[in-house]
Design a protein around this motif. Structure first.
Motif, PDB file in Angstrom:
ATOM      1  N   SER A 783       0.858  -1.183   0.000  1.00  0.00           N
ATOM      2  CA  SER A 783       0.000   0.000   0.000  1.00  0.00           C
ATOM      3  C   SER A 783       0.895   1.234   0.000  1.00  0.00           C
ATOM      4  O   SER A 783       1.553   1.547   1.000  1.00  0.00           O
ATOM      5  CB  SER A 783      -0.910  -0.002   1.243  1.00  0.00           C
ATOM      6  OG  SER A 783      -1.624   1.205   1.308  1.00  0.00           O
ATOM      7  N   ILE A 784       0.935   1.916  -1.115  1.00  0.00           N
ATOM      8  CA  ILE A 784       1.770   3.108  -1.217  1.00  0.00           C
ATOM      9  C   ILE A 784       1.235   4.227  -0.331  1.00  0.00           C
ATOM     10  O   ILE A 784       1.996   5.079   0.161  1.00  0.00           O
ATOM     11  CB  ILE A 784       1.873   3.556  -2.691  1.00  0.00           C
ATOM     12  CG1 ILE A 784       3.031   4.533  -2.872  1.00  0.00           C
ATOM     13  CG2 ILE A 784       0.565   4.136  -3.185  1.00  0.00           C
ATOM     14  CD1 ILE A 784       4.380   3.894  -2.718  1.00  0.00           C
ATOM     15  N   ILE A 785      -0.080   4.203  -0.059  1.00  0.00           N
ATOM     16  CA  ILE A 785      -0.676   5.212   0.825  1.00  0.00           C
ATOM     17  C   ILE A 785      -0.163   5.026   2.246  1.00  0.00           C
ATOM     18  O   ILE A 785       0.193   5.992   2.942  1.00  0.00           O
ATOM     19  CB  ILE A 785      -2.214   5.123   0.774  1.00  0.00           C
ATOM     20  CG1 ILE A 785      -2.709   5.449  -0.643  1.00  0.00           C
ATOM     21  CG2 ILE A 785      -2.851   6.057   1.801  1.00  0.00           C
ATOM     22  CD1 ILE A 785      -4.201   5.300  -0.822  1.00  0.00           C
ATOM     23  N   ALA A 786      -0.113   3.771   2.678  1.00  0.00           N
ATOM     24  CA  ALA A 786       0.393   3.498   4.028  1.00  0.00           C
ATOM     25  C   ALA A 786       1.858   3.904   4.149  1.00  0.00           C
ATOM     26  O   ALA A 786       2.280   4.443   5.193  1.00  0.00           O
ATOM     27  CB  ALA A 786       0.216   2.014   4.346  1.00  0.00           C
ATOM     28  N   PHE A 787       2.619   3.663   3.101  1.00  0.00           N
ATOM     29  CA  PHE A 787       4.044   4.044   3.127  1.00  0.00           C
ATOM     30  C   PHE A 787       4.191   5.556   3.297  1.00  0.00           C
ATOM     31  O   PHE A 787       4.995   6.028   4.113  1.00  0.00           O
ATOM     32  CB  PHE A 787       4.718   3.579   1.838  1.00  0.00           C
ATOM     33  CG  PHE A 787       6.128   4.069   1.670  1.00  0.00           C
ATOM     34  CD1 PHE A 787       7.151   3.594   2.488  1.00  0.00           C
ATOM     35  CD2 PHE A 787       6.438   5.017   0.711  1.00  0.00           C
ATOM     36  CE1 PHE A 787       8.452   4.049   2.321  1.00  0.00           C
ATOM     37  CE2 PHE A 787       7.729   5.480   0.543  1.00  0.00           C
ATOM     38  CZ  PHE A 787       8.747   4.996   1.350  1.00  0.00           C
ATOM     39  N   TYR A 788       3.383   6.309   2.552  1.00  0.00           N
ATOM     40  CA  TYR A 788       3.491   7.764   2.657  1.00  0.00           C
ATOM     41  C   TYR A 788       2.878   8.284   3.962  1.00  0.00           C
ATOM     42  O   TYR A 788       3.255   9.366   4.449  1.00  0.00           O
ATOM     43  CB  TYR A 788       2.850   8.442   1.453  1.00  0.00           C
ATOM     44  CG  TYR A 788       3.720   8.348   0.221  1.00  0.00           C
ATOM     45  CD1 TYR A 788       4.960   8.980   0.192  1.00  0.00           C
ATOM     46  CD2 TYR A 788       3.323   7.622  -0.882  1.00  0.00           C
ATOM     47  CE1 TYR A 788       5.782   8.884  -0.923  1.00  0.00           C
ATOM     48  CE2 TYR A 788       4.137   7.530  -2.007  1.00  0.00           C
ATOM     49  CZ  TYR A 788       5.359   8.165  -2.027  1.00  0.00           C
ATOM     50  OH  TYR A 788       6.175   8.069  -3.114  1.00  0.00           O
ATOM     51  N   CYS A 789       1.969   7.535   4.554  1.00  0.00           N
ATOM     52  CA  CYS A 789       1.471   7.902   5.891  1.00  0.00           C
ATOM     53  C   CYS A 789       2.582   7.786   6.931  1.00  0.00           C
ATOM     54  O   CYS A 789       2.718   8.644   7.829  1.00  0.00           O
ATOM     55  CB  CYS A 789       0.291   7.017   6.285  1.00  0.00           C
ATOM     56  SG  CYS A 789      -1.243   7.414   5.402  1.00  0.00           S
ATOM     57  N   VAL A 790       3.381   6.727   6.826  1.00  0.00           N
ATOM     58  CA  VAL A 790       4.516   6.554   7.738  1.00  0.00           C
ATOM     59  C   VAL A 790       5.518   7.684   7.554  1.00  0.00           C
ATOM     60  O   VAL A 790       6.006   8.293   8.530  1.00  0.00           O
ATOM     61  CB  VAL A 790       5.172   5.179   7.513  1.00  0.00           C
ATOM     62  CG1 VAL A 790       6.496   5.065   8.270  1.00  0.00           C
ATOM     63  CG2 VAL A 790       4.229   4.068   7.940  1.00  0.00           C
ATOM     64  N   LEU A 791       5.839   7.979   6.281  1.00  0.00           N
ATOM     65  CA  LEU A 791       6.768   9.071   6.016  1.00  0.00           C
ATOM     66  C   LEU A 791       6.191  10.408   6.468  1.00  0.00           C
ATOM     67  O   LEU A 791       6.906  11.267   7.027  1.00  0.00           O
ATOM     68  CB  LEU A 791       7.092   9.141   4.513  1.00  0.00           C
ATOM     69  CG  LEU A 791       8.070   8.110   3.956  1.00  0.00           C
ATOM     70  CD1 LEU A 791       8.327   8.391   2.478  1.00  0.00           C
ATOM     71  CD2 LEU A 791       9.389   8.106   4.716  1.00  0.00           C
ATOM     72  N   GLY A 792       4.890  10.590   6.223  1.00  0.00           N
ATOM     73  CA  GLY A 792       4.254  11.840   6.659  1.00  0.00           C
ATOM     74  C   GLY A 792       4.265  11.998   8.178  1.00  0.00           C
ATOM     75  O   GLY A 792       4.441  13.121   8.694  1.00  0.00           O
ATOM     76  N   TYR A 793       4.099  10.885   8.871  1.00  0.00           N
ATOM     77  CA  TYR A 793       4.153  10.938  10.342  1.00  0.00           C
ATOM     78  C   TYR A 793       5.550  11.325  10.804  1.00  0.00           C
ATOM     79  O   TYR A 793       5.724  12.127  11.734  1.00  0.00           O
ATOM     80  CB  TYR A 793       3.719   9.593  10.918  1.00  0.00           C
ATOM     81  CG  TYR A 793       3.636   9.582  12.415  1.00  0.00           C
ATOM     82  CD1 TYR A 793       2.675  10.351  13.084  1.00  0.00           C
ATOM     83  CD2 TYR A 793       4.507   8.807  13.180  1.00  0.00           C
ATOM     84  CE1 TYR A 793       2.601  10.343  14.471  1.00  0.00           C
ATOM     85  CE2 TYR A 793       4.438   8.789  14.563  1.00  0.00           C
ATOM     86  CZ  TYR A 793       3.480   9.564  15.202  1.00  0.00           C
ATOM     87  OH  TYR A 793       3.407   9.560  16.571  1.00  0.00           O
ATOM     88  N   HIS A 794       6.561  10.760  10.151  1.00  0.00           N
ATOM     89  CA  HIS A 794       7.943  11.157  10.452  1.00  0.00           C
ATOM     90  C   HIS A 794       8.131  12.648  10.213  1.00  0.00           C
ATOM     91  O   HIS A 794       8.759  13.362  11.012  1.00  0.00           O
ATOM     92  CB  HIS A 794       8.933  10.379   9.583  1.00  0.00           C
ATOM     93  CG  HIS A 794       9.079   8.951   9.971  1.00  0.00           C
ATOM     94  ND1 HIS A 794       9.646   8.008   9.135  1.00  0.00           N
ATOM     95  CD2 HIS A 794       8.727   8.277  11.095  1.00  0.00           C
ATOM     96  CE1 HIS A 794       9.640   6.840   9.721  1.00  0.00           C
ATOM     97  NE2 HIS A 794       9.078   6.974  10.926  1.00  0.00           N
ATOM     98  N   GLY A 795       7.589  13.111   9.120  1.00  0.00           N
ATOM     99  CA  GLY A 795       7.739  14.522   8.789  1.00  0.00           C
ATOM    100  C   GLY A 795       7.054  15.438   9.791  1.00  0.00           C
ATOM    101  O   GLY A 795       7.585  16.505  10.140  1.00  0.00           O
ATOM    102  N   SER A 796       5.862  15.028  10.249  1.00  0.00           N
ATOM    103  CA  SER A 796       5.144  15.862  11.230  1.00  0.00           C
ATOM    104  C   SER A 796       5.910  15.924  12.547  1.00  0.00           C
ATOM    105  O   SER A 796       5.995  16.991  13.186  1.00  0.00           O
ATOM    106  CB  SER A 796       3.734  15.317  11.446  1.00  0.00           C
ATOM    107  OG  SER A 796       3.775  13.993  11.979  1.00  0.00           O
ATOM    108  N   LEU A 797       6.497  14.791  12.998  1.00  0.00           N
ATOM    109  CA  LEU A 797       7.306  14.798  14.224  1.00  0.00           C
ATOM    110  C   LEU A 797       8.535  15.679  14.051  1.00  0.00           C
ATOM    111  O   LEU A 797       8.907  16.444  14.952  1.00  0.00           O
ATOM    112  CB  LEU A 797       7.722  13.372  14.582  1.00  0.00           C
ATOM    113  CG  LEU A 797       6.608  12.417  15.057  1.00  0.00           C
ATOM    114  CD1 LEU A 797       7.178  11.029  15.314  1.00  0.00           C
ATOM    115  CD2 LEU A 797       5.929  12.956  16.298  1.00  0.00           C
ATOM    116  N   ALA A 798       9.170  15.571  12.885  1.00  0.00           N
ATOM    117  CA  ALA A 798      10.361  16.369  12.640  1.00  0.00           C
ATOM    118  C   ALA A 798      10.022  17.854  12.592  1.00  0.00           C
ATOM    119  O   ALA A 798      10.772  18.698  13.110  1.00  0.00           O
ATOM    120  CB  ALA A 798      11.015  15.931  11.326  1.00  0.00           C
ATOM    121  N   LEU A 799       8.897  18.180  11.973  1.00  0.00           N
ATOM    122  CA  LEU A 799       8.483  19.570  11.899  1.00  0.00           C
ATOM    123  C   LEU A 799       8.154  20.120  13.286  1.00  0.00           C
ATOM    124  O   LEU A 799       8.509  21.269  13.631  1.00  0.00           O
ATOM    125  CB  LEU A 799       7.268  19.697  10.976  1.00  0.00           C
ATOM    126  CG  LEU A 799       6.766  21.126  10.718  1.00  0.00           C
ATOM    127  CD1 LEU A 799       7.855  21.956  10.028  1.00  0.00           C
ATOM    128  CD2 LEU A 799       5.506  21.100   9.860  1.00  0.00           C
TER     129      LEU A 799
END
Length: 892
Positions: A783-799
């Protein structure tokens, strides 16, 4: 007497000869070309006559009369009486000599024979065979006459016929044909002559004439309304276009010229030939329709000449009458030095004084002749009568002469080097017979046909004193029912509806110097064999006759070899095209393909794009240079992070380590160690377990690392916000509440990963397109959506970490690491923002390498920005890590 007619089954197909015996011929060109008046013809009249010694009588008079080019016999009494059985006429337009055969006082006149005089010889030879045949017309023979060929128009012919038939009784001592009889006439070889003679005869004695024709079949003569009592002995050339196309395909030609007479026959042939050529994707380089009018032809002659001269084709088809403007055009081209491979019919087997024999390259004539068995004995028949008058040289000017094919190799050298006389003597020594042309063979069959018809009428009227020949309808009906096997073994069927399609012999012709011509049979065509097997060329004979099995090429465009395909342009002929390489991963292993074939996904095209080969299965392994480099980087960063952790543990009691939340620093360093080890799951041959562990481990460990950074920034911010003991914020700080940030953030990421695994987990996938010649085994994200959700979560924590650290960057404290945390988050976000477009622009192993490199780079950014400055102070500037030194500096 009973006559047995052999039954001929039209369903029996001809058999291919088991062994090939080459047939070779030579002939001598006429001394003078009769271009001014080529309409020389012979028209024969026949009827049965009671005579038992006819054969001996005929040969006796042949000895005196055959050298003459014209004869006249005066016969008294009834034509069916026992008087002189033969009277025959033949006059040439250039001169006339008259001789009474029975007069011993007349002398023969030796002259140069005209080419069409061979038909007289064939006619008399055929009559002689019939006379000597004991099974045909016993005790009877033939009366025949030969009409003067000076008559060129219908009015002239009418006058000649009236004179010959003695309609007005103006010729003394000549008894005309009984008009109560059905006159049987054999005319040819030109269809124009047959048409004129037929119309003239019908205008004189309507419905009392039965006409047979020799010479090429012509559609005009098959009109039953104009010619109700006419039968063409030659078969219709319905399979000739297919035979020519088969020959063109055999030699791989596709670009040919066509020159035909502009009449019904030429138009019909063009229509049939075009149809056959379009079926096989063959093209005309040009089509010349030669008008029959000499005046019209002369006005366009230069256009026709320039068209064939400038054409790129090496092969030209000639079809039409040999006594027309087409023949004038052909002779003009040859005389002006145009050399081509002429594909034509046997009527165009002419010799020229210009040599076209080249030992390394064939430029001559390929002629199609009707297939028939060899009729032997013509040469001996004539020369037995008078060998001095009828020499081989004399006969060779009339017809092709058979010779031994075994001497062909030495013959070519001899004819090129020897003088005319020595070459002629040498050829005569090898000659064993005189050949029959198609037209002569038609005369031969016509004579036998009438013999069988008269014989059948004789049987039907058995017991009567007189044979009734007055009913032409009855004769015509008998002719159409007549079928027999000729003495040479050929089947003859006079029923037009049951008539078999003709087979063809294919001859190769050369013109040698001194007017000598050579002809060799190189194959045959039979329409009765299956499609694709109808043409049989004797390759050994072809190579033996020409020195090569290859012919001069004649194509519009050079062949597109393997690895290329044809590219056609609008408005160009189907045979004209450009060659373009096959697209990537497409192949063509044949010549002149329209479309290339795409290789299967597990194969790829080699550089030549001729064939597909199997792709090698690969992945980002430790042995791969890229995989090896990434592995070394991961291990080096892991070792370096472990050293940093050791340094912090060793100096755990220093202010620098204590002031920045010692436990969170240890947690961050441990998580970074696992971040550097995480890429090892991406390298190596993947399996189902590693595909799942790659993404889950990457997601969870990076969440721990980023959430730890977030916890550190929150701790720094909370520490400077505490100003009064007892405030609630102080309680959070003392109770170490920021540590729960790591647990809560990691738990959220674990939930996201669990949903990912439940909906569409990662799996092993095959990438056959990204690597040329390779099939790359990769892990599909599922699921490419799930992959980008994981990356997006990383990005939100980093931000979030970046924002909190940015707010605390200017807080006053010696050991404040807010600036370091801010810069580390800036590096982290830069790496993963850059990762997204690069990741989508790559495939296969490179895509995996980009993800691995992004993990290493972002982890190294955290390590370098947060801990390297602290290690520098701990190891190289220890004075800055002492609280006493700091206080001394502050009070001073």
């Amino acid at each position: 007497m009973e006559l047995i007619f052999p039954d001929m089954d039209s369903n029996i197909l001809p058999q291919e000869p088991s062994s090939i015996s080459p047939r070779c011929f030579w002939r001598k060109k006429q001394k003078e070309e009769d271009d001014g008046d080529s309409l020389t013809y012979h028209t024969f009249f026949t009827s049965p006559i009671n005579r038992t010694d006819a054969a001996e009588y005929l040969k006796g008079h042949l000895n005196e009369g055959l050298p003459l080019h014209s004869f006249h016999s005066t016969v008294a009494g009834d034509a069916l009486s026992k008087e002189t059985p033969f009277s025959f006429y033949e006059c040439h337009p250039n001169w006339v000599e008259v001789m009474a055969i029975e007069s011993p006082d007349e002398h023969s006149i030796n002259v140069t024979p005209k080419e069409n005089y061979k038909f007289v010889l064939a006619f008399i030879f055929s009559l002689d065979e019939v006379i000597r045949n004991p099974d045909l017309l016993p005790n009877m023979s033939f009366h025949f006459e030969i009409l003067s060929s000076r008559c060129k128009t219908v009015s002239q012919l009418r006058s000649c016929l009236e004179h010959s038939l003695n309609i007005d009784d103006i010729t003394p001592n000549y008894k005309c044909v009984n008009l109560k009889k059905c006159v049987v006439m054999l005319s040819g070889p030109s269809w124009i002559v047959s048409s004129m003679v037929g119309k003239a005869m019908h205008s004189i004695i309507h419905q009392q004439i039965l006409q047979l024709t020799y010479g090429p079949f012509h559609p005009t003569l098959s009109d039953c309304e104009q010619f109700p009592f006419l039968y063409q002995m030659a078969p219709e050339d319905t399979s000739l276009p297919l035979a020519m196309v088969s020959l063109i395909l055999y030699f791989s030609w596709n670009w040919v010229g066509l020159t035909v007479s502009d009449n019904d026959q030429g138009i019909q042939f063009l229509s049939y030939l075009r149809t056959e050529m379009e079926k096989s994707i063959l093209c005309f380089a040009f089509v010349n329709m030669i008008p029959p009018s000499m005046h019209l032809y002369m006005s366009r002659a230069e256009v026709y000449y320039n068209q064939i001269l400038t054409s790129s084709t090496n092969v030209v088809i000639i079809y039409g009458d040999t006594d027309s403007t087409l023949a004038v055009s052909f002779r003009t081209w040859v005389s002006r030095g145009i050399q081509r491979i002429w594909v034509t019919t046997s009527q165009w087997e002419v010799t020229s004084s210009k040599s076209d024999f080249l030992p390394e390259l064939f430029r001559g004539t390929l002629a199609f002749a009707h297939h028939h068995a060899e009729i032997s004995g013509l040469r001996n028949f004539i020369q037995t009568v008078n060998p001095l008058k009828y020499s081989d040289e004399y006969l060779a000017r009339l017809e092709w002469m058979n010779f031994n094919c075994g001497i062909l190799d030495s013959m070519c050298k001899t004819l090129r080097k020897s003088s005319s006389n020595s070459s002629l003597e040498w050829l005569i020594a090898q000659t064993f017979d005189m050949a029959f042309s198609d037209d002569s063979y038609d005369i031969y069959n016509a004579v036998y046909t009438m013999a069988h018809v008269y014989h059948e009428m004789l049987i039907q009227s058995m017991g009567n004193q007189e044979v009734h020949l007055s009913n032409c309808l009855e004769l015509y009906s008998l002719i159409r029912k007549t079928h027999f096997t000729s003495p040479v073994g050929d089947r003859v069927n006079m029923n037009q509806k049951e008539k078999l399609q003709p087979e063809y012999d294919i001859f190769q012709l050369w013109n040698f110097p001194n007017g000598l011509g050579l002809k060799v049979k190189i194959g045959m065509f039979s329409p009765y064999f299956p499609h694709g097997q109808q043409l049989h060329l004797y390759e050994d004979v072809l190579e033996w006759a020409t020195g090569s099995r290859q012919m001069l090429p004649s194509v519009c465009s050079t062949d597109c070899g393997p690895g290329f395909r044809k590219l056609r342009h609008e408005g160009m002929a189907a045979c004209c095209f450009d060659c373009t390489p096959c697209p990537e991963n497409d192949i063509s292993n044949e010549t002149n393909v329209d479309q290339c074939v795409k290789c299967p996904e597990n194969q790829y095209a080699k550089a030549q794009q001729i064939h597909c080969i199997d792709k090698t299965v690969s992945s980002l392994t430790y042995e791969d240079p890229l995989g090896m480099s990434l592995t070394l980087m991961a291990l080096c960063f892991t070792a370096f992070t472990s050293i940093v952790l050791g340094i912090f543990i060793k100096h755990h009691d220093t202010p620098l380590v204590k002031a920045n939340n010692q436990n969170l620093s240890y947690t961050l360093l441990v998580s970074l160690i696992f971040c550097f080890l995480c890429p090892l799951l991406f390298i190596g041959h993947p399996n189902a377990a590693t595909c799942i562990l790659q993404q889950i481990t990457f997601g969870v460990i990076f969440t721990v690392a980023i959430s730890t950074v977030l916890a550190k920034t929150v701790t720094v911010l909370l520490a400077f916000r505490v100003t009064t003991p007892g405030r609630r914020i102080r309680c959070f700080l003392i109770s170490r509440a920021p540590n729960f940030i790591i647990v809560i953030c990691s738990l959220i990421q674990i939930i996201l990963c669990a949903i990912w695994l439940g909906v569409s987990p990662p799996f092993i996938d095959i990438d056959a397109k990204s690597g040329h010649g390779h099939i790359i085994i990769v892990c599909n994200k599922g699921s490419i959506i799930a992959f980008y959700c994981v990356l997006g979560y990383h990005g939100s924590l980093a931000l979030g970490s970046f924002v909190v650290a940015f707010l605390a960057r200017n807080l006053p404290d010696t050991f404040n690491e807010a600036k370091l945390l801010t810069f580390s988050m800036l590096v982290f976000c830069s790496v993963w923002v850059t990762f997204l477009p690069v990741y989508h622009s790559t495939k296969g192993k490179v895509m995996v390498a980009v993800e691995v490199f992004s993990i290493l780079a972002s982890s190294a950014g955290l390590l370098g920005c947060i801990f390297i400055p602290k290690c520098y102070i701990i190891l190289l500037r220890p004075e800055r890590n002492s609280l006493r030194k700091f206080k001394e500096k502050a009070f001073s």
